[in-house]
Design an enzyme around this catalytic site. Sequence first.
Site, mmCIF file in Angstrom:
data_model
loop_
_atom_site.group_PDB
_atom_site.id
_atom_site.type_symbol
_atom_site.label_atom_id
_atom_site.label_comp_id
_atom_site.label_asym_id
_atom_site.label_seq_id
_atom_site.Cartn_x
_atom_site.Cartn_y
_atom_site.Cartn_z
ATOM 1 N N LYS A 53 -13.944 0.630 -3.340
ATOM 2 C CA LYS A 53 -14.995 1.016 -2.385
ATOM 3 C C LYS A 53 -16.067 1.844 -3.087
ATOM 4 O O LYS A 53 -17.254 1.624 -2.888
ATOM 5 C CB LYS A 53 -14.396 1.831 -1.236
ATOM 6 C CG LYS A 53 -13.488 1.027 -0.333
ATOM 7 C CD LYS A 53 -13.067 1.867 0.847
ATOM 8 C CE LYS A 53 -11.941 1.200 1.622
ATOM 9 N NZ LYS A 53 -11.312 2.094 2.577
ATOM 10 N N HIS B 243 7.453 -26.808 -2.195
ATOM 11 C CA HIS B 243 6.763 -27.922 -2.858
ATOM 12 C C HIS B 243 5.608 -27.432 -3.719
ATOM 13 O O HIS B 243 4.874 -28.241 -4.278
ATOM 14 C CB HIS B 243 6.270 -28.915 -1.800
ATOM 15 C CG HIS B 243 7.393 -29.532 -1.027
ATOM 16 N ND1 HIS B 243 7.867 -30.796 -1.284
ATOM 17 C CD2 HIS B 243 8.166 -29.023 -0.032
ATOM 18 C CE1 HIS B 243 8.880 -31.050 -0.464
ATOM 19 N NE2 HIS B 243 9.079 -29.991 0.302
ATOM 20 N N GLU C 65 0.825 -1.211 0.000
ATOM 21 C CA GLU C 65 0.000 0.000 0.000
ATOM 22 C C GLU C 65 0.861 1.264 0.000
ATOM 23 O O GLU C 65 0.417 2.319 -0.434
ATOM 24 C CB GLU C 65 -0.915 -0.007 1.226
ATOM 25 C CG GLU C 65 -2.372 0.181 0.862
ATOM 26 C CD GLU C 65 -3.309 -0.004 2.033
ATOM 27 O OE1 GLU C 65 -4.127 -0.926 1.953
ATOM 28 O OE2 GLU C 65 -3.246 0.745 3.011
HETATM 29 O O1 PA5 Z 1 -3.220 1.386 5.901
HETATM 30 C C1 PA5 Z 1 -4.375 1.778 5.852
HETATM 31 O O2 PA5 Z 1 -4.660 2.967 5.993
HETATM 32 C C2 PA5 Z 1 -5.518 0.824 5.594
HETATM 33 O O3 PA5 Z 1 -5.101 -0.457 5.380
HETATM 34 C C3 PA5 Z 1 -6.454 0.798 6.786
HETATM 35 O O4 PA5 Z 1 -5.752 0.349 7.912
HETATM 36 C C4 PA5 Z 1 -7.656 -0.097 6.522
HETATM 37 O O5 PA5 Z 1 -8.280 0.247 5.325
HETATM 38 C C5 PA5 Z 1 -8.645 0.036 7.662
HETATM 39 O O6 PA5 Z 1 -9.049 1.368 7.808
HETATM 40 P P1 PA5 Z 1 -9.786 1.872 9.100
HETATM 41 O O7 PA5 Z 1 -8.873 1.682 10.256
HETATM 42 O O8 PA5 Z 1 -10.088 3.299 8.839
HETATM 43 O O9 PA5 Z 1 -11.029 1.037 9.250
#
Ligand code: PA5
Length: 430
Positions: free
Chosen positions: A418, A304, A283
């Site tokens: 989303k 494997h 990310e």
């Molecule tokens: O790194 C990030 O920002 C995301 O992976 C969030 O942790 C994830 O989408 C969860 O978001 P939230 O804590 O707002 O529910």
Amino acid sequence: MISVDISNIWGSAALPDLLSIEKEVFDAHKTLEDATGAGNDFLGWRHLADDPENDEVMRIRAAAKKIRESCDVFVVVGIGGSYLGPRAALELLYGQNHNLTKGHPQIFFAGNNLSTASWHELCQLLEGKDFCLNIISKSGTTTEPAIATRALRWMAERKYGAEKAKERIFVTTDPAKGALRQMATEEGYETFVIPPNVGGRFSVLSAVGLLPMAVAGIDPVEILTAAHQARKELDIRSFDNPVWQYTASRNLLYRAGKVMELLCCYEPDFTFFGRWWQQLFGESEGKDGKGIFPACAEFTADLHSLGQMIQQGERNFFETVVKFAPPKKKVAIEMDWKDLDGLNYLEGKTLDFVQEQAFAGTLAAHTDGGVPVILLQAGDISVSTIGELFYFFELACGVSAYTLGVNPFNQPGVEFYKKNMFHLLGKPGY
Ligand code: PA5
């Protein structure tokens, strides 16, 4: 301290190139520490461990004690950065079957999918059990945990009554904003904070990671002390810094066409740590048409399944092997008088000795096969190693993303699915 061995990358990288990238890594690290780069309002993770005994940590310890005393099951609701870190620590330290073997309340993770089967399974697991909830969401509006929260809150209220249920619900969220903050305030739940300047995937050293870990018996002070120590040790501004060695090597290999990094470990209990790492780097780096694709493998099991591809498939990836110190408690291979399996040649040898030969043989085979291998030596599997690993990878991720030329701290691409989903679901405004 974690050490990095880059002696197995030379088939794909040359020393002069490594020396020439050093300046870029220096600049990237300086940009991060001076807070002058893109996303510099999300650098709070560097200071989460500055004071390991702060008030929030003391409240976490107290809440964990209360939870341990009052429930059989602790359900951690969250997705992505809001659950991978604590799950990684729990499984690495206590094993994937910790719920069957350890003395803490059973710990289940919910709200990280939209699976009906998983929901029914959780309901079954909670039947007849006393449970507490930790709802973790920075934004407080993420669909998966929000759906699970709604259902689990009703379940708790039906079981304990509205007032008593409140004592069993713990919320970790933004200190001021968001739907979850509002809910916690209105309902009177005990809350813990995800600082506004800490992004989800960099939040494991906040209450996000510390409360579930504390419920499992992992002392938050110990984790933070190790991370704090790592922060000090990794502040070296030279190529002796293992973060620089890792960052420089992976970026150099990327420029040589190795577009994928396979994070491998010989410990099955490292699986979720790999998933935490995968999110952290994926990310943070995957944007602007750039990024090293992070993938994980468990050795020897995956040798494997993926072994053939690794040995002779397309040569577009490198491996990073996380290696822990040999186990203290050894297991010896016994003699069998019939020797039908032909294993008597290993009689008296220990299992970790066999694993070590598998590691050495695999390393030689993969490097011979054109796969560069970065080796991370991480010491024994302990609370302090885990604290150190968390900080090491977070820092490496920030420095690496700046070396790559991307903002490590945003994730604009995550929003696309989303939006489509909300549109299809008919959410107002989409
Ligand atoms: O790194 C990030 O920002 C995301 O992976 C969030 O942790 C994830 O989408 C969860 O978001 P939230 O804590 O707002 O529910």
